[in-house]
Write a protein that holds these residues in place. Structure first.
Motif, PDB file in Angstrom:
ATOM      1  N   MET A  78       0.677  -1.425  -0.554  1.00 20.90           N
ATOM      2  CA  MET A  78       0.117  -0.222  -0.302  1.00 20.90           C
ATOM      3  C   MET A  78       0.839   1.285  -0.164  1.00 20.90           C
ATOM      4  O   MET A  78       0.323   2.258  -1.169  1.00 20.90           O
ATOM      5  CB  MET A  78      -0.802  -0.096   0.920  1.00 20.90           C
ATOM      6  CG  MET A  78      -1.992  -0.244   0.881  1.00 20.90           C
ATOM      7  SD  MET A  78      -2.084  -0.908   2.676  1.00 20.90           S
ATOM      8  CE  MET A  78      -3.318   0.062   3.330  1.00 20.90           C
ATOM      9  N   ASP A  79       1.684   1.160   0.828  1.00 17.07           N
ATOM     10  CA  ASP A  79       2.672   2.265   1.014  1.00 17.07           C
ATOM     11  C   ASP A  79       3.468   2.778  -0.257  1.00 17.07           C
ATOM     12  O   ASP A  79       3.704   3.709  -0.910  1.00 17.07           O
ATOM     13  CB  ASP A  79       4.011   2.226   2.184  1.00 17.07           C
ATOM     14  CG  ASP A  79       4.970   3.466   2.142  1.00 17.07           C
ATOM     15  OD1 ASP A  79       4.305   4.130   3.145  1.00 17.07           O
ATOM     16  OD2 ASP A  79       5.733   3.529   1.305  1.00 17.07           O
ATOM     17  N   HIS A  80       3.563   1.397  -1.360  1.00 15.15           N
ATOM     18  CA  HIS A  80       4.928   2.032  -2.788  1.00 15.15           C
ATOM     19  C   HIS A  80       3.484   2.278  -3.581  1.00 15.15           C
ATOM     20  O   HIS A  80       3.614   3.050  -4.094  1.00 15.15           O
ATOM     21  CB  HIS A  80       5.541   0.299  -2.931  1.00 15.15           C
ATOM     22  CG  HIS A  80       5.827   0.090  -4.081  1.00 15.15           C
ATOM     23  ND1 HIS A  80       4.829   0.244  -4.800  1.00 15.15           N
ATOM     24  CD2 HIS A  80       6.936   0.436  -4.679  1.00 15.15           C
ATOM     25  CE1 HIS A  80       6.625   0.697  -6.135  1.00 15.15           C
ATOM     26  NE2 HIS A  80       7.637   0.191  -5.018  1.00 15.15           N
ATOM     27  N   GLU A  94       2.881   5.933  -2.261  1.00 18.09           N
ATOM     28  CA  GLU A  94       4.581   6.508  -2.534  1.00 18.09           C
ATOM     29  C   GLU A  94       4.596   6.818  -4.062  1.00 18.09           C
ATOM     30  O   GLU A  94       4.786   8.388  -4.697  1.00 18.09           O
ATOM     31  CB  GLU A  94       5.528   6.734  -2.054  1.00 18.09           C
ATOM     32  CG  GLU A  94       6.872   7.606  -2.505  1.00 18.09           C
ATOM     33  CD  GLU A  94       7.060   8.069  -1.405  1.00 18.09           C
ATOM     34  OE1 GLU A  94       6.403   8.968  -0.672  1.00 18.09           O
ATOM     35  OE2 GLU A  94       7.931   9.177  -1.952  1.00 18.09           O
ATOM     36  N   HIS A  95       4.519   6.075  -4.837  1.00 16.03           N
ATOM     37  CA  HIS A  95       4.937   6.129  -6.751  1.00 16.03           C
ATOM     38  C   HIS A  95       3.542   6.679  -7.305  1.00 16.03           C
ATOM     39  O   HIS A  95       3.626   6.271  -8.621  1.00 16.03           O
ATOM     40  CB  HIS A  95       5.319   5.002  -6.581  1.00 16.03           C
ATOM     41  CG  HIS A  95       6.733   4.016  -5.533  1.00 16.03           C
ATOM     42  ND1 HIS A  95       7.935   4.601  -6.380  1.00 16.03           N
ATOM     43  CD2 HIS A  95       6.765   3.853  -4.982  1.00 16.03           C
ATOM     44  CE1 HIS A  95       8.587   4.272  -5.968  1.00 16.03           C
ATOM     45  NE2 HIS A  95       8.543   3.537  -4.771  1.00 16.03           N
TER      46      HIS A  95
END
Lengths: 240, 306
Positions: A124-126, A129-130
């Motif tokens: 999820m974070d990736h 962030e991207h």
């Protein structure tokens, strides 16, 4: 899971209640229907933001699928960034929870053991962030905001530093309302470049009205003006 | 933002026993230590051992930080002091509070340690923290939220611990957590994209703040935010005399690597050693000249006496 995600967000900064045109809650709902998330930051000191104002702010964010925060002017810089980030996370979390429900029959990452949860959060974070982010910041320029504009300018400048630091691509635009001709006045059109923030105070027009709803409606229009040809050239995207 | 924490009042008070939903380990709260941006930290005891326990309401933030610590503990072992003892959820009524447990670090903050210290101590501590950060950077990770309160010094062994991992960020992503006072972007000297210089910039500001005092430092930040103002005062601060060339380079240079910084620190160290040696020799020269002079005088005196 490695598909590129794209976000469209409106973040509204206001210190008062709307008093003209379409209800801002309905306008936010309309934005949500256009895949645009609406966040609201309410500023507390000396504005007209009473109980009704706070209610309205929460209502707009709920209808717009975003987040709201009510803070004093001192905390505005960090709040703009925080709300944007958390709002993206929230959207992704909703999507992931839906997928978990399909796979596991349970719809909440909290139901996963911590070790598993960490792996999900990593994905999820990736994604967040991207992701590609198109964000339009709308600043209420009614008379009571005059004394706060210097701080808001600083906050917007700071915000773009944060947005530009993300791994994902992004476009920012800045608008104010009310304006002479339309409800919304674009101060900085969609851009991927750094910009200076010295355009707002000098062009201040005192105006008693706060047409928040109509401003959001015009903002939805403005999103359709993003050069989609260029965007599709860069991103293999899907909207959530 | 305080609005982040809505723990029921007095839920986690000293003496309270807390146990995890998944691993069933239980902890007794000894005292509250402090809070980071995304959670509160308590000193706890379990099976006669003390730990630090970080607990939050927002799983998203904490999971990321745990993942980073796990990654670091795999590659660096205990070398950098990153390890996670337990990860679990505390369930209270309807609410779920995720937490993780890590080793408890004792010591004093670098601000407390350096107060009243000499130039050489500033140089020494700066060097070991640069080394520590470089080891972290080798893993492609930036510490992010570096500040005085997060650097703990053991006053006896001089061992350094970095605490509060909420800011750990992968290179070329945005820094997850920062404190405006030590943040490169807030000083308008770049952005918040994680790279080694981001940490070195914060470290430099921490040292300047300790040397010139909190009030003066905050005043410069609030009034002008011009690095130039810091740049102008550094050479006049006695405790920063040795470090000044390095600090000034980091303040202005966007791409100063650990390698360059370490090379310069080494040059400074050697130079400061030879300087103090030269002072020593001068002292001997003086004694020698003086004794020679006394000797001549005595000799003359003897001559006259004859």
């Amino acid at each position: 899971m490695q598909k590129k995600v794209s976000f469209k967000q409106i973040t509204l900064i206001t210190d008062g209640q709307s008093n003209m045109g379409l209800s801002p809650v309905l306008a936010a709902k309309k934005a949500r229907d256009h895949n645009i998330i609406v966040n609201v930051i309410g500023i507390t000191d000396e504005g007209a933001l009473g109980l009704n104002g706070s209610e309205e702010i929460r209502g707009i964010a709920t209808a717009g699928g975003g987040l709201s925060q009510i803070v004093s002017i001192e905390h505005i810089a960090k709040t703009v960034q925080y709300v944007t980030q958390q709002s993206m996370n929230k959207t992704i979390q909703q999507v992931i929870n839906r997928q978990l429900k399909q796979i596991l029959g349970q719809g909440d990452i909290y139901q996963l053991p911590p070790e598993e949860r960490i792996k999900v959060v990593e994905v999820m974070d990736h994604m967040s962030e991207h992701s590609h982010l198109d964000i339009l910041l709308i600043v209420d320029m009614s008379a009571s905001m005059r004394s706060k504009l210097k701080k808001i300018e600083e906050a917007l400048f700071d915000f773009q530093l944060s947005v530009r630091s993300r791994a994902g691509s992004n476009q920012i635009a800045i608008a104010t309302y009310p304006s002479k001709e339309n409800h919304l006045e674009i101060k900085i059109p969609w851009t991927r470049e750094y910009f200076k923030m010295d355009m707002m105070i000098s062009q201040f027009i005192p105006n008693g009205n706060t047409p928040t709803g109509p401003a959001i409606e015009e903002a939805i229009e403005y999103f359709s003006m993003i050069n989609t040809r260029e965007k599709n050239g860069i991103l293999d995207e899907y909207l959530i | 933002m305080n609005t982040l924490f809505n723990f029921p009042k007095d839920l986690f008070k000293p003496g309270m026993e807390l146990s995890g939903k998944w691993n069933k380990k239980s902890y007794v709260i000894i005292r509250y230590i402090g809070h980071g941006e995304n959670g509160s930290v308590f000193l706890v005891e379990s099976s006669g051992k003390q730990y630090a326990l970080k607990i939050t309401e927002h799983s998203f933030d904490l999971s990321y930080e745990i993942k980073m610590i796990q990654q670091l503990s795999l590659t660096q072992g205990n070398h950098l002091g990153f390890s996670v003892f337990d990860i679990d959820d505390f369930v209270f009524g309807e609410e779920i509070y995720p937490y993780y447990v890590m080793p408890y670090r004792t010591g004093i903050t670098i601000e407390q340690y350096l107060t009243g210290m000499r130039q050489a101590d500033y140089l020494y501590l700066f060097s070991i923290i640069v080394n520590r950060l470089e080891m972290l950077h080798r893993e492609g990770i930036v510490f992010g939220d570096l500040k005085g309160e997060h650097i703990i010094v053991d006053p006896i062994t001089l061992e350094i611990s970095l605490i509060d991992y909420g800011g750990l960020s992968l290179f070329n992503e945005s820094v997850r957590q920062y404190t405006v006072l030590y943040d490169r972007a807030s000083w308008r000297m770049g952005d918040r994209r994680a790279n080694p210089h981001y940490d070195f910039f914060s470290l430099t500001l921490i040292f300047i703040k300790i040397a010139i005092g909190e009030n003066k430092f905050k005043r410069i930040f609030q009034q002008s935010r011009h690095v130039k103002e810091l740049y102008d005062i550094i050479p006049n601060i006695n405790s920063l005399k040795l470090l000044a060339p390095v600090l000034m380079k980091i303040l202005t240079g966007k791409r100063v690597s650990a390698k360059i910084i370490k090379r310069e620190l080494e040059t400074i160290r050697i130079k400061s050693l030879s300087d103090s040696k030269r002072v020593k020799w001068k002292w001997i020269e003086w004694v020698f000249s003086l004794s020679f002079f006394v000797f001549i005088m005595m000799f003359l005196r003897l001559l006259y006496a004859l």
